[in-house]
Scaffold this motif. Structure first.
Motif, PDB file in Angstrom:
ATOM      1  N   GLY A 175       0.806  -1.220   0.000  1.00 27.83           N
ATOM      2  CA  GLY A 175       0.000   0.000   0.000  1.00 27.83           C
ATOM      3  C   GLY A 175       0.840   1.271   0.000  1.00 27.83           C
ATOM      4  N   CYS A 176       0.195   2.350   0.421  1.00 26.77           N
ATOM      5  CA  CYS A 176       0.836   3.665   0.462  1.00 26.77           C
ATOM      6  C   CYS A 176       0.627   4.243   1.851  1.00 26.77           C
ATOM      7  CB  CYS A 176       0.200   4.574  -0.599  1.00 26.77           C
ATOM      8  SG  CYS A 176       0.537   6.321  -0.337  1.00 26.77           S
ATOM      9  N   LYS A 177       1.706   4.710   2.455  1.00 26.62           N
ATOM     10  CA  LYS A 177       1.628   5.237   3.825  1.00 26.62           C
ATOM     11  C   LYS A 177       0.699   6.456   3.886  1.00 26.62           C
ATOM     12  CE  LYS A 177       5.025   6.221   7.413  1.00 26.62           C
ATOM     13  NZ  LYS A 177       6.462   6.492   7.566  1.00 26.62           N
ATOM     14  N   HIS A 178       0.746   7.301   2.870  1.00 25.54           N
ATOM     15  CA  HIS A 178      -0.067   8.522   2.837  1.00 25.54           C
ATOM     16  C   HIS A 178      -1.529   8.173   2.489  1.00 25.54           C
ATOM     17  CE1 HIS A 178      -1.162  12.640   2.308  1.00 25.54           C
ATOM     18  NE2 HIS A 178      -1.420  12.498   1.010  1.00 25.54           N
ATOM     19  N   ASN A 179      -1.705   7.583   1.347  1.00 20.35           N
ATOM     20  CA  ASN A 179      -2.996   7.043   0.884  1.00 20.35           C
ATOM     21  C   ASN A 179      -4.179   8.009   0.982  1.00 20.35           C
ATOM     22  OD1 ASN A 179      -4.120   4.911  -0.452  1.00 20.35           O
ATOM     23  ND2 ASN A 179      -4.645   3.736   1.367  1.00 20.35           N
ATOM     24  N   GLN A 180      -3.914   9.305   0.849  1.00 18.34           N
ATOM     25  CA  GLN A 180      -4.975  10.309   1.014  1.00 18.34           C
ATOM     26  C   GLN A 180      -5.355  11.007  -0.290  1.00 18.34           C
ATOM     27  OE1 GLN A 180      -6.042  11.765   4.273  1.00 18.34           O
ATOM     28  NE2 GLN A 180      -5.200   9.870   5.062  1.00 18.34           N
ATOM     29  N   CYS A 181      -4.508  10.938  -1.303  1.00 18.59           N
ATOM     30  CA  CYS A 181      -4.712  11.767  -2.504  1.00 18.59           C
ATOM     31  C   CYS A 181      -6.079  11.469  -3.132  1.00 18.59           C
ATOM     32  CB  CYS A 181      -3.592  11.537  -3.501  1.00 18.59           C
ATOM     33  SG  CYS A 181      -1.972  11.911  -2.818  1.00 18.59           S
ATOM     34  N   THR A 182      -6.817  12.523  -3.417  1.00 18.93           N
ATOM     35  CA  THR A 182      -8.212  12.343  -3.826  1.00 18.93           C
ATOM     36  C   THR A 182      -8.385  11.827  -5.250  1.00 18.93           C
ATOM     37  OG1 THR A 182      -8.367  14.608  -4.603  1.00 18.93           O
ATOM     38  CG2 THR A 182      -8.977  14.228  -2.310  1.00 18.93           C
ATOM     39  N   PHE A 183      -7.325  11.919  -6.066  1.00 20.51           N
ATOM     40  CA  PHE A 183      -7.428  11.458  -7.458  1.00 20.51           C
ATOM     41  C   PHE A 183      -6.955  10.014  -7.600  1.00 20.51           C
ATOM     42  CE2 PHE A 183      -3.208  12.953  -6.713  1.00 20.51           C
ATOM     43  CZ  PHE A 183      -2.420  11.989  -7.313  1.00 20.51           C
ATOM     44  N   CYS A 184      -6.399   9.452  -6.525  1.00 21.29           N
ATOM     45  CA  CYS A 184      -5.695   8.174  -6.630  1.00 21.29           C
ATOM     46  C   CYS A 184      -6.500   7.057  -5.972  1.00 21.29           C
ATOM     47  CB  CYS A 184      -4.338   8.310  -5.934  1.00 21.29           C
ATOM     48  SG  CYS A 184      -3.433   6.766  -5.786  1.00 21.29           S
ATOM     49  N   ASN A 185      -6.625   5.961  -6.695  1.00 24.26           N
ATOM     50  CA  ASN A 185      -7.348   4.825  -6.119  1.00 24.26           C
ATOM     51  C   ASN A 185      -6.436   3.606  -5.961  1.00 24.26           C
ATOM     52  OD1 ASN A 185      -7.064   4.210  -8.916  1.00 24.26           O
ATOM     53  ND2 ASN A 185      -8.592   2.596  -8.608  1.00 24.26           N
ATOM     54  N   MET A 186      -5.147   3.803  -6.263  1.00 20.81           N
ATOM     55  CA  MET A 186      -4.267   2.643  -6.411  1.00 20.81           C
ATOM     56  C   MET A 186      -4.208   1.751  -5.169  1.00 20.81           C
ATOM     57  SD  MET A 186      -1.102   3.822  -8.811  1.00 20.81           S
ATOM     58  CE  MET A 186      -0.237   4.851  -7.663  1.00 20.81           C
ATOM     59  N   TYR A 187      -4.143   2.378  -4.004  1.00 22.04           N
ATOM     60  CA  TYR A 187      -3.940   1.568  -2.804  1.00 22.04           C
ATOM     61  C   TYR A 187      -5.072   1.735  -1.791  1.00 22.04           C
ATOM     62  CZ  TYR A 187       0.668   1.554  -4.904  1.00 22.04           C
ATOM     63  OH  TYR A 187       1.708   1.414  -5.787  1.00 22.04           O
ATOM     64  N   LYS A 188      -6.216   2.252  -2.275  1.00 21.76           N
ATOM     65  CA  LYS A 188      -7.304   2.541  -1.326  1.00 21.76           C
ATOM     66  C   LYS A 188      -7.785   1.261  -0.612  1.00 21.76           C
ATOM     67  CE  LYS A 188      -7.883   7.080  -1.863  1.00 21.76           C
ATOM     68  NZ  LYS A 188      -6.489   7.470  -2.070  1.00 21.76           N
TER      69      LYS A 188
ATOM     70  N   LYS B 207      -5.175  16.804  -1.434  1.00 23.91           N
ATOM     71  CA  LYS B 207      -4.672  16.202  -0.179  1.00 23.91           C
ATOM     72  C   LYS B 207      -3.343  15.465  -0.381  1.00 23.91           C
ATOM     73  CE  LYS B 207      -9.101  16.002   2.063  1.00 23.91           C
ATOM     74  NZ  LYS B 207     -10.287  15.280   2.289  1.00 23.91           N
ATOM     75  N   LYS B 208      -2.459  16.107  -1.118  1.00 19.88           N
ATOM     76  CA  LYS B 208      -1.146  15.494  -1.334  1.00 19.88           C
ATOM     77  C   LYS B 208      -0.313  15.523  -0.050  1.00 19.88           C
ATOM     78  CE  LYS B 208       2.173  13.788  -3.962  1.00 19.88           C
ATOM     79  NZ  LYS B 208       2.130  12.419  -4.476  1.00 19.88           N
ATOM     80  N   GLY B 209      -0.645  16.458   0.846  1.00 24.63           N
ATOM     81  CA  GLY B 209       0.033  16.486   2.143  1.00 24.63           C
ATOM     82  C   GLY B 209       1.364  17.209   2.131  1.00 24.63           C
TER      83      GLY B 209
HETATM   84  S1  SF4 Z   1      -0.784   9.435  -5.395  1.00 24.78           S
HETATM   85 FE1  SF4 Z   1      -0.958   9.818  -3.173  1.00 24.78          FE
HETATM   86  S2  SF4 Z   1      -2.272   8.171  -2.390  1.00 24.78           S
HETATM   87 FE2  SF4 Z   1      -1.600   7.548  -4.447  1.00 24.78          FE
HETATM   88  S3  SF4 Z   1       0.239   6.327  -4.125  1.00 24.78           S
HETATM   89 FE3  SF4 Z   1       0.964   8.424  -4.452  1.00 24.78          FE
HETATM   90  S4  SF4 Z   1       1.076   9.349  -2.399  1.00 24.78           S
HETATM   91 FE4  SF4 Z   1      -0.149   7.459  -2.219  1.00 24.78          FE
END
Ligand code: SF4
Length: 291
Positions: free
Chosen positions: A24-37, A142-144
């Protein structure tokens, strides 16, 4: 190879052996990204990783390239990464390069000395998703991180001698922020001066939170011509010293390749010809998306 969930890797790692050292992704917050949701983030233990390396070696003993997944494997502790790199080069006699995804916060958490150590142990390339250089868009998605965080992170990789490949996403600001997205992204990329730059075009899978805003009408997607105009504006303002530019992902309407800055004018001419002559026949039909 056994993988937990779907595996993603940069297009240029298509022929690499992929070893999943984090999930997965530690951040996992980006609103456009579904890769690791659908994945709960975790770091694999060294004993698990040793088993993965053993399995990889039994299946692909002649691997020349290895990519460490998932989304931001650079977040692993530097000592562990060095141990993994040592093990990889000792196990795969033909190994030439190791690549990894690195989120901006993961890069910033590493000192220049740590990055230098990773390069010395054979970390060849880091893939960093810039997405946008606009502070407003980074906040909205929400890229952080801030644009300055992205610049500092990117410059730190370049200074370490590790190759840096950055990606930006066309259309990420929607219609409202398209111009700002192009101009601010060009500023951030220019300040970083990466070795590689790739563009993707915004594509929203059902799990991506941004899709809800599109459906609610609060985020207006760009049409293909607006995407190309945005890209043209960004390239016009790019100031890089030695960068391989690629816009050849399946999400892109138009395939473009150039070495910048030498081929900047050729690239801009190619883009403006397509836009001005309304060359719909040159756009990828499978990405036409009914717009
Ligand atoms: S785009 Fe954001 S949520 Fe998706 S993998 Fe990269 S850091 Fe994680």
């Amino acid at each position: 190879m056994f993988y937990e969930g779907s595996i993603y890797r940069p297009p240029s790692e298509a022929s690499s052996l992929i070893l999943q050292v984090t999930v997965g992704c530690k951040h996992n917050q980006c609103t456009f990204c579904n890769m690791y949701k659908g994945k709960r983030y975790r770091e694999k233990s060294y004993s698990e990783i040793k088993e993965i390396i053993k399995e990889g070696a039994s299946l692909y003993p002649s691997a020349e390239r290895i990519f460490l997944a998932d989304g931001d494997a650079l977040t692993l502790d530097t000592d562990l990464l060095v141990t993994i790199l040592r093990e990889l080069y000792a196990t795969f006699p033909h190994l030439q390069r190791v690549g990894i995804y690195g989120g901006p916060l993961d890069i910033l958490a590493k000192s220049p000395e740590e990055l230098n150590r990773l390069r010395q142990h054979g970390l060849h390339i880091v893939y960093l998703g810039i997405e946008s250089g606009s502070a407003e868009i980074l906040k909205q998605i929400k890229k952080g991180v801030t644009p300055q965080d992205l610049i500092t992170a990117g410059q730190r990789i370049v200074a370490s001698g590790i190759l840096l490949s950055c990606t930006v996403i066309s259309g990420l600001g929607g219609k409202e922020y398209s111009k700002e997205h192009a101009l601010e992204t060009a500023k951030v990329v220019s300040a970083i001066d990466p070795h590689y730059l790739g563009t993707l075009t915004l594509m929203l899978e059902p799990e991506a939170p941004l899709l809800r805003q599109v459906k609610a009408g609060t985020f207006k997607l760009l049409n293909p011509w607006e995407i190309l105009q945005e890209l043209e504006l960004m390239i016009k303002h790019l100031e890089v010293s030695n960068c391989i530019f690629r816009s050849n992902h399946a999400s892109n309407y138009l395939t473009l390749k150039a070495h910048l800055p030498e081929e900047k004018e050729t690239l801009l001419t190619a883009l403006s010809d397509v836009i001005e002559q309304n060359r719909q026949d040159l756009l990828r039909p499978e990405t036409w998306r009914g717009l």
